[in-house]
Design a protein around this motif. Structure first.
Motif, PDB file in Angstrom:
ATOM      1  N   VAL A 242      -8.202 -29.416 -19.008  1.00 45.01           N
ATOM      2  CA  VAL A 242      -7.673 -30.756 -18.751  1.00 45.01           C
ATOM      3  C   VAL A 242      -6.553 -31.121 -19.711  1.00 45.01           C
ATOM      4  O   VAL A 242      -5.807 -32.075 -19.473  1.00 45.01           O
ATOM      5  N   MET A 243      -6.422 -30.349 -20.805  1.00 44.07           N
ATOM      6  CA  MET A 243      -5.326 -30.589 -21.738  1.00 44.07           C
ATOM      7  C   MET A 243      -4.076 -29.814 -21.351  1.00 44.07           C
ATOM      8  O   MET A 243      -3.068 -29.859 -22.045  1.00 44.07           O
ATOM      9  N   GLY A 244      -4.161 -29.087 -20.226  1.00 42.33           N
ATOM     10  CA  GLY A 244      -3.021 -28.316 -19.757  1.00 42.33           C
ATOM     11  C   GLY A 244      -2.874 -26.960 -20.405  1.00 42.33           C
ATOM     12  O   GLY A 244      -1.874 -26.269 -20.192  1.00 42.33           O
ATOM     13  N   GLU A 245      -3.872 -26.547 -21.190  1.00 42.05           N
ATOM     14  CA  GLU A 245      -3.812 -25.256 -21.864  1.00 42.05           C
ATOM     15  C   GLU A 245      -4.370 -24.156 -20.957  1.00 42.05           C
ATOM     16  O   GLU A 245      -5.409 -24.334 -20.327  1.00 42.05           O
ATOM     17  N   GLU A 246      -3.661 -23.021 -20.920  1.00 42.39           N
ATOM     18  CA  GLU A 246      -4.121 -21.887 -20.112  1.00 42.39           C
ATOM     19  C   GLU A 246      -5.159 -21.077 -20.879  1.00 42.39           C
ATOM     20  O   GLU A 246      -5.098 -20.966 -22.107  1.00 42.39           O
ATOM     21  N   SER A 247      -6.104 -20.524 -20.150  1.00 43.57           N
ATOM     22  CA  SER A 247      -7.096 -19.618 -20.741  1.00 43.57           C
ATOM     23  C   SER A 247      -7.145 -18.354 -19.903  1.00 43.57           C
ATOM     24  O   SER A 247      -7.229 -18.412 -18.673  1.00 43.57           O
ATOM     25  N   GLU A 248      -7.041 -17.228 -20.570  1.00 41.68           N
ATOM     26  CA  GLU A 248      -7.026 -15.944 -19.877  1.00 41.68           C
ATOM     27  C   GLU A 248      -8.374 -15.648 -19.233  1.00 41.68           C
ATOM     28  O   GLU A 248      -9.423 -15.968 -19.799  1.00 41.68           O
ATOM     29  N   ALA A 249      -8.328 -15.062 -18.070  1.00 42.93           N
ATOM     30  CA  ALA A 249      -9.562 -14.581 -17.448  1.00 42.93           C
ATOM     31  C   ALA A 249     -10.083 -13.392 -18.253  1.00 42.93           C
ATOM     32  O   ALA A 249      -9.298 -12.667 -18.875  1.00 42.93           O
ATOM     33  N   PRO A 250     -11.404 -13.197 -18.297  1.00 44.63           N
ATOM     34  CA  PRO A 250     -11.943 -12.041 -19.023  1.00 44.63           C
ATOM     35  C   PRO A 250     -11.344 -10.742 -18.495  1.00 44.63           C
ATOM     36  O   PRO A 250     -11.120 -10.584 -17.289  1.00 44.63           O
ATOM     37  N   GLN A 251     -11.059  -9.838 -19.396  1.00 39.92           N
ATOM     38  CA  GLN A 251     -10.484  -8.557 -19.007  1.00 39.92           C
ATOM     39  C   GLN A 251     -11.462  -7.770 -18.138  1.00 39.92           C
ATOM     40  O   GLN A 251     -12.646  -7.687 -18.448  1.00 39.92           O
ATOM     41  N   GLY A 252     -10.969  -7.241 -17.032  1.00 41.48           N
ATOM     42  CA  GLY A 252     -11.787  -6.334 -16.243  1.00 41.48           C
ATOM     43  C   GLY A 252     -12.005  -5.046 -17.025  1.00 41.48           C
ATOM     44  O   GLY A 252     -11.101  -4.552 -17.706  1.00 41.48           O
ATOM     45  N   LYS A 253     -13.211  -4.518 -16.968  1.00 40.42           N
ATOM     46  CA  LYS A 253     -13.530  -3.320 -17.743  1.00 40.42           C
ATOM     47  C   LYS A 253     -12.974  -2.070 -17.085  1.00 40.42           C
ATOM     48  O   LYS A 253     -13.076  -1.880 -15.877  1.00 40.42           O
ATOM     49  N   ASP A 254     -12.376  -1.234 -17.914  1.00 40.25           N
ATOM     50  CA  ASP A 254     -11.869   0.046 -17.434  1.00 40.25           C
ATOM     51  C   ASP A 254     -13.007   1.067 -17.472  1.00 40.25           C
ATOM     52  O   ASP A 254     -14.046   0.836 -18.091  1.00 40.25           O
ATOM     53  N   ILE A 255     -12.843   2.157 -16.778  1.00 37.26           N
ATOM     54  CA  ILE A 255     -13.804   3.256 -16.858  1.00 37.26           C
ATOM     55  C   ILE A 255     -13.064   4.534 -17.226  1.00 37.26           C
ATOM     56  O   ILE A 255     -11.900   4.720 -16.848  1.00 37.26           O
ATOM     57  N   LYS A 256     -13.734   5.362 -17.988  1.00 35.66           N
ATOM     58  CA  LYS A 256     -13.171   6.651 -18.351  1.00 35.66           C
ATOM     59  C   LYS A 256     -13.762   7.713 -17.425  1.00 35.66           C
ATOM     60  O   LYS A 256     -14.979   7.867 -17.348  1.00 35.66           O
ATOM     61  N   ILE A 257     -12.884   8.399 -16.730  1.00 40.39           N
ATOM     62  CA  ILE A 257     -13.329   9.439 -15.793  1.00 40.39           C
ATOM     63  C   ILE A 257     -13.506  10.747 -16.550  1.00 40.39           C
ATOM     64  O   ILE A 257     -12.586  11.210 -17.234  1.00 40.39           O
ATOM     65  N   LYS A 258     -14.701  11.332 -16.445  1.00 34.35           N
ATOM     66  CA  LYS A 258     -14.966  12.621 -17.075  1.00 34.35           C
ATOM     67  C   LYS A 258     -15.232  13.649 -15.983  1.00 34.35           C
ATOM     68  O   LYS A 258     -16.066  13.420 -15.096  1.00 34.35           O
ATOM     69  N   VAL A 259     -14.485  14.741 -16.032  1.00 38.58           N
ATOM     70  CA  VAL A 259     -14.667  15.783 -15.021  1.00 38.58           C
ATOM     71  C   VAL A 259     -15.138  17.067 -15.705  1.00 38.58           C
ATOM     72  O   VAL A 259     -14.701  17.407 -16.795  1.00 38.58           O
ATOM     73  N   LEU A 260     -16.062  17.751 -15.023  1.00 36.28           N
ATOM     74  CA  LEU A 260     -16.626  18.990 -15.544  1.00 36.28           C
ATOM     75  C   LEU A 260     -16.616  20.049 -14.449  1.00 36.28           C
ATOM     76  O   LEU A 260     -16.784  19.737 -13.271  1.00 36.28           O
ATOM     77  N   GLY A 261     -16.447  21.284 -14.865  1.00 33.87           N
ATOM     78  CA  GLY A 261     -16.513  22.367 -13.889  1.00 33.87           C
ATOM     79  C   GLY A 261     -15.260  22.457 -13.034  1.00 33.87           C
ATOM     80  O   GLY A 261     -14.139  22.215 -13.508  1.00 33.87           O
TER      81      GLY A 261
END
Length: 579
Positions: A242-261
């Motif tokens: 209501v004071m006109g200040e912006e607030s960032e949305a929570p960061q979406g979580k990244d994932i680390k892809i691990k490949v084997l074989g």
């Protein structure tokens, strides 16, 4: 305002108050009690001071103690109190004990009530004083501008407020006049599988039921086939208060892809692709492996010896006592597992039973079992129990799901996610532990520390019995300090996944805290969303734990969902709708 008490001293000077206050009757019943009403003050307005005090000081007067209460502060010379925001001032006389002189607390009830996130404004309307400042003779818009409230104002609510302000009958009321825009929801990164990998047992369906179809593993793939595509996290739109200040949305979580074989991941195309024909293993939705499939037609016994395979393995028979299995891919066992150790980097499906106190199932993925008796399962993914867990321990890095006709008899279920069970306990067996939103390793350390306290106390008792009169010796004091240190570690132990191992409760200051102690909670799960669902009956004595809170059941109940209260200080139970 409270009535002024009599002072015990004759030379105490009260301040001059720079606002009007009066007791008035509210409502039509003139016989009812009166309430104290103050005029409206603005931010930075002088509320109380001691003008020309030097004249009174020469006669032996002393100032009564002034205390700046909520929404007030002292001036720079600390001789007067001013309002820090617009509102309605209040005076409260406080006497610390019968013999002391009273103190005066000056505070201000806010005109505009804002929660900590400043996403809403509520206007407090008090009855006006005919000869004082009020909303009737002050511009509401100017007050809003002065308070910095510029966003989300409701014209309808303001119109309603103005009607309330202009009415002749005095009344207290509160009206919500503005609301901010909350940040948009961010989406986490995930893997979109481009081939059918089959049902994952224990998955919550759209209608709220649990999918207990047989776990499908070892899906065949071909060389150069696209297995999955990584979908990046998407940031939500920012919010505006209501004071006109912006607030960032929570960061979406990244994932680390691990490949084997026999599989690769391209950072350019975000695709996971097979480099050879083989079978697929998907572990916890971000580890992907393609390997060969090895089939053993009978039992694991003296004929086969121990198994140590880099591939996915299918065993058509049982695993006999004493034989070890180490598998890098998925593992499927058609028969029973008896008094042995099985380790896998993939997922495990055991269609028979698991028995024996020496049996350990250790896997980084999911585990789908029929029943377990006196064994232990440690897994990084989710666990499905289709029939029974009898005097056994299951420690899951995700959820634990038990079918609606299953039974848990003693032992413990500990999951970093949610737990769903049917019947737990009986009138005859040792009580079970059901713990959700809990890291099993920390819980075991917690139990170990509590056992150490008992041992340390016993050590002191034995020492005093052995050496009478030594209760105040250096040796005993050192042992007592050791107990205090252990108790402090127990107090600070944090069970919640994603958080540091220590909570701030009982933490020392910067000079006394442990070097490198982990108090972080930025990656902590939302413990308020964790549930333990009991579809059947759970017996008295069962210990329920969610995060850092525990509850020991003092009666047998059925059809309950256990979760944390909104204040997260205790566990509550609510009836559950049967699926």
């Amino acid at each position: 305002m409270t009535d002024k008490p009599e002072s015990t001293k004759s030379k105490i000077l009260e301040p001059t108050f720079h606002f009007k206050t009066r007791h008035i009757t509210i409502g039509e019943d003139l016989t009812s009690g009166k309430v104290s009403v103050s005029e409206l003050v603005t931010a930075s307005q002088l509320l109380a001071d001691f003008p020309h005090f030097e004249k009174f000081a020469s006669r032996g007067y002393e100032k009564i103690e002034l205390i700046a209460g909520e929404n007030t502060s002292f001036s720079e010379d600390e001789q007067s109190i001013v309002a820090t925001l617009a509102g309605y001032p209040k005076i409260h006389y406080l006497r610390k004990n019968k013999s002391s002189d009273p103190s005066i607390i000056v505070s201000v009830e806010p005109l505009f009530i804002l929660p900590p996130d400043k996403m809403k404004v509520t206007l407090a309307i008090h009855p006006p004083l005919p000869d004082g400042c009020s909303l009737q003779n002050t511009s509401l818009q100017e007050l809003l501008d002065s308070a910095g409230i510029v966003y989300g104002l409701s014209e309808d609510a303001l119109s309603k407020a103005k009607k309330q302000i202009d009415q002749t009958e005095p009344e207290f009321s509160k009206i919500a006049i503005a609301e901010g825009s909350s940040p948009g929801m961010s989406s986490d990164a995930y893997l979109r599988f481009d081939i059918e990998i089959g049902p994952i047992a224990g998955t919550i369906m759209e209608d709220g039921t649990i999918d207990f179809r047989d776990r499908k593993i070892m899906t065949g793939v071909e060389c150069d086939q696209c297995i999955a595509t990584k979908i990046p996290a998407v940031q939500g739109d920012p919010g505006i208060d209501v004071m006109g200040e912006e607030s960032e949305a929570p960061q979406g979580k990244d994932i680390k892809i691990k490949v084997l074989g026999d599989v690769k991941f391209s950072g350019e195309t975000m695709q996971v692709t097979a480099t050879k024909d083989g079978v697929l293993s998907v572990v916890n939705n971000n580890v992907i492996k393609v390997s060969s499939k090895q089939i053993i037609p009978g039992d694991i016994d003296y004929t086969t010896g121990n198994i140590d395979s880099r591939n996915c393995v299918v065993i058509r028979g049982s695993v006999q006592p004493g034989f070890l299995l180490t598998v890098d891919g998925d593992l499927e066992i058609s028969g029973n597992v008896m008094s042995t150790t099985i380790k896998s980097l993939g997922n495990i499906v055991i269609k028979g039973g698991i028995t024996g106190k020496k049996t350990l199932i250790d896997t980084e993925g999911d585990c789908d079992i029929n029943f377990i008796e006196q064994g232990k399962i440690i897994l990084g993914g989710g666990c499905v129990v289709r029939n029974q867990s009898y005097y056994s321990d299951i420690y899951s890095g995700s959820h634990i799901r038990c079918k609606n006709d299953s039974k848990i008899m003693s032992g413990s279920l500990v999951a970093e996610g949610n737990i769903s069970v049917a019947d737990v306990g009986s009138n005859d067996c040792k009580p079970s532990l059901i713990a959700a939103g809990v890291i099993a390793k920390r819980l075991n350390l917690y139990k170990k520390l509590k056992a150490e306290v008992v041992e340390q106390r016993d050590e002191i008792v034995k020492w005093v019995q052995l050496y009478p009169g030594s209760s105040n010796s250096k040796k005993i004091r050192k042992m007592e300090r050791k107990i205090d240190e252990t108790k402090l570690l127990i107090l600070k132990m944090n069970m919640i996944p994603g958080s540091g191992i220590y909570s701030r409760v009982g933490a020392s200051d910067d000079n006394g805290s442990e070097s490198g102690a982990d108090y972080s909670d930025r990656e902590a799960i939302n413990i308020g969303s964790i549930t333990i669902d009991v579809q059947g009956t759970i017996y008295t004595g069962t210990e329920i734990r969610i995060g850092n809170r525990t509850l020991k059941l003092d009666k047998t109940v059925s059809g309950r969902q256990f979760t944390l209260h909104a204040n997260q200080k205790r566990i509550i139970a609510q009836p559950i709708r049967r699926r």
